[in-house]
Motif scaffolding. Structure first.
Motif, short mmCIF file in Angstrom:
data_model
loop_
_atom_site.label_atom_id
_atom_site.label_comp_id
_atom_site.label_asym_id
_atom_site.label_seq_id
_atom_site.Cartn_x
_atom_site.Cartn_y
_atom_site.Cartn_z
N LYS A 30 0.79 -1.29 0.28
CA LYS A 30 0.00 -0.20 0.11
C LYS A 30 0.78 1.31 0.04
CE LYS A 30 -4.00 1.94 2.29
NZ LYS A 30 -4.87 1.72 3.43
N ASN A 31 0.78 2.33 -0.94
CA ASN A 31 1.42 3.38 -1.12
C ASN A 31 2.98 3.26 -1.41
OD1 ASN A 31 -1.12 4.66 -0.31
ND2 ASN A 31 -0.81 4.48 1.62
N ARG A 32 3.40 2.21 -2.00
CA ARG A 32 4.70 1.87 -2.24
C ARG A 32 4.83 1.57 -3.64
NH1 ARG A 32 5.90 -1.19 2.76
NH2 ARG A 32 7.04 0.44 4.25
N ASP A 33 5.71 2.09 -4.44
CA ASP A 33 6.15 1.66 -5.85
C ASP A 33 6.80 0.56 -6.03
OD1 ASP A 33 4.92 4.03 -6.71
OD2 ASP A 33 6.55 5.24 -6.59
N ASP A 34 7.80 0.22 -4.84
CA ASP A 34 8.71 -1.00 -5.06
C ASP A 34 7.90 -1.89 -4.24
OD1 ASP A 34 10.81 -2.51 -5.42
OD2 ASP A 34 12.25 -1.51 -4.19
N LYS A 35 7.11 -2.70 -5.09
CA LYS A 35 6.19 -3.82 -4.30
C LYS A 35 6.94 -5.04 -3.76
CE LYS A 35 2.75 -1.56 -5.92
NZ LYS A 35 1.86 -0.65 -4.90
N ALA A 36 6.25 -5.73 -2.93
CA ALA A 36 7.02 -6.79 -2.19
C ALA A 36 6.93 -8.01 -3.54
CB ALA A 36 5.87 -7.26 -1.10
N SER A 37 7.85 -8.76 -3.75
CA SER A 37 7.96 -9.44 -4.81
C SER A 37 8.15 -11.04 -4.52
CB SER A 37 9.10 -9.31 -5.56
OG SER A 37 9.37 -9.93 -6.80
N VAL A 38 9.02 -11.35 -3.62
CA VAL A 38 9.28 -12.71 -3.30
C VAL A 38 9.32 -12.98 -1.77
CG1 VAL A 38 10.86 -14.87 -3.40
CG2 VAL A 38 10.83 -13.01 -5.50
N LEU A 39 8.37 -13.86 -1.35
CA LEU A 39 8.38 -14.26 -0.03
C LEU A 39 9.68 -14.61 0.57
CD1 LEU A 39 6.48 -14.79 2.54
CD2 LEU A 39 5.91 -17.01 1.44
N MET A 40 10.15 -14.32 1.64
CA MET A 40 11.24 -14.85 2.55
C MET A 40 11.03 -15.40 3.74
SD MET A 40 13.59 -14.30 5.19
CE MET A 40 12.74 -12.80 5.78
N ILE A 41 11.15 -16.61 4.12
CA ILE A 41 10.88 -17.45 5.37
C ILE A 41 12.18 -17.67 6.04
CG2 ILE A 41 9.95 -19.10 6.36
CD1 ILE A 41 7.89 -19.24 3.92
N SER A 42 12.15 -17.41 7.42
CA SER A 42 13.56 -17.81 7.81
C SER A 42 13.33 -17.90 9.35
CB SER A 42 14.40 -16.48 7.82
OG SER A 42 15.67 -16.61 8.41
N TRP A 43 14.18 -17.91 10.32
CA TRP A 43 14.11 -18.13 11.68
C TRP A 43 14.73 -17.20 12.33
CZ3 TRP A 43 11.11 -21.30 14.47
CH2 TRP A 43 11.23 -21.42 15.67
N ARG A 67 15.12 -8.38 -6.59
CA ARG A 67 14.99 -9.73 -7.46
C ARG A 67 16.22 -10.32 -7.89
NH1 ARG A 67 10.14 -12.30 -8.31
NH2 ARG A 67 11.19 -13.70 -9.78
N TYR A 68 17.43 -9.27 -8.38
CA TYR A 68 18.26 -9.79 -9.03
C TYR A 68 19.18 -10.18 -8.05
CZ TYR A 68 20.81 -5.53 -7.23
OH TYR A 68 21.44 -4.62 -6.49
N LYS A 69 19.05 -9.82 -6.78
CA LYS A 69 20.14 -10.16 -5.70
C LYS A 69 19.74 -11.56 -5.40
CE LYS A 69 20.36 -5.75 -3.67
NZ LYS A 69 20.27 -4.97 -2.73
N ILE A 70 18.52 -12.07 -5.43
CA ILE A 70 18.16 -13.26 -4.76
C ILE A 70 17.46 -14.39 -5.81
CG2 ILE A 70 17.64 -12.67 -2.34
CD1 ILE A 70 14.62 -13.01 -4.68
N ARG A 71 17.76 -13.99 -7.12
CA ARG A 71 17.13 -14.81 -8.04
C ARG A 71 17.57 -16.23 -8.15
NH1 ARG A 71 20.44 -11.29 -11.30
NH2 ARG A 71 22.50 -12.38 -11.73
N ASP A 72 18.89 -16.46 -7.63
CA ASP A 72 19.50 -17.89 -7.58
C ASP A 72 18.74 -18.81 -6.59
OD1 ASP A 72 20.72 -17.47 -9.92
OD2 ASP A 72 22.44 -17.06 -9.08
N GLY A 73 18.23 -18.12 -5.54
CA GLY A 73 17.80 -18.74 -4.31
C GLY A 73 16.26 -19.01 -4.18
N ILE A 74 15.52 -18.43 -5.22
CA ILE A 74 13.86 -18.58 -5.51
C ILE A 74 13.80 -20.10 -5.50
CG2 ILE A 74 12.04 -17.89 -6.62
CD1 ILE A 74 13.47 -15.27 -7.25
N GLN A 75 12.61 -20.50 -4.71
CA GLN A 75 12.26 -21.84 -4.79
C GLN A 75 10.62 -21.82 -5.11
OE1 GLN A 75 13.93 -24.77 -2.03
NE2 GLN A 75 14.89 -23.10 -1.30
N MET A 76 9.91 -22.85 -5.25
CA MET A 76 8.54 -22.77 -5.30
C MET A 76 7.97 -23.51 -4.25
SD MET A 76 7.99 -20.61 -8.01
CE MET A 76 6.05 -20.84 -8.17
N ILE A 77 6.91 -22.91 -3.81
CA ILE A 77 5.91 -23.79 -2.86
C ILE A 77 4.56 -23.49 -3.09
CG2 ILE A 77 6.55 -22.28 -0.79
CD1 ILE A 77 6.28 -24.65 0.95
N SER A 78 3.66 -24.36 -3.45
CA SER A 78 2.21 -24.09 -3.46
C SER A 78 2.16 -22.99 -4.49
CB SER A 78 1.76 -23.71 -2.16
OG SER A 78 1.68 -24.84 -1.19
N GLY A 79 2.77 -22.93 -5.53
CA GLY A 79 2.56 -22.06 -6.59
C GLY A 79 3.04 -20.58 -6.59
#
Length: 112
Positions: A30-43, A67-79
């Protein structure tokens, strides 16, 4: 033979947790141009000034501009695209678990 630079996803995510993740994404966007793109899950560990602390599941997002920084670490879960940002010593915490969400507890791991 290629070697992945990330640990493979070893958990699932409940429907309630997905709904809350999408609510967080909408709030973030909301009210941001640079949108959330890839979910990150951690501990993570939270430590308060009074010394109280606890460990928990962390949910966040990489922005479109990152995205360019993390493109090699992107995985898929439930689409969904996910970066599972975890160290080898914490990897087993997630093994065969399900990430759930409840208002009183937030995100947490449960037996699947």
């Amino acid at each position: 033979m290629t070697t992945n630079s990330y640990l493979p996803i070893n958990f699932t995510i409940s429907l309630e947790a997905w709904a809350e993740i999408e609510a967080i994404r909408e709030f973030y966007d909301k009210n941001r141009d640079d949108k959330a793109s890839v979910l990150m899950i951690s501990w993570g560990n939270t430590v308060l000034n009074d010394g109280n602390s606890w460990s928990h599941v962390v949910i966040g997002f990489y922005r479109t501009s990152e995205r360019y920084k993390i493109r090699d670490g992107i995985q898929m879960i439930s689409g969904h695209e996910v970066v599972f940002f975890i160290t080898p010593d914490l990897y087993s915490k997630f093994d065969r678990k399900i990430i759930k969400f409840e208002r009183e507890e937030g995100f947490f791991l449960a037996p699947n």
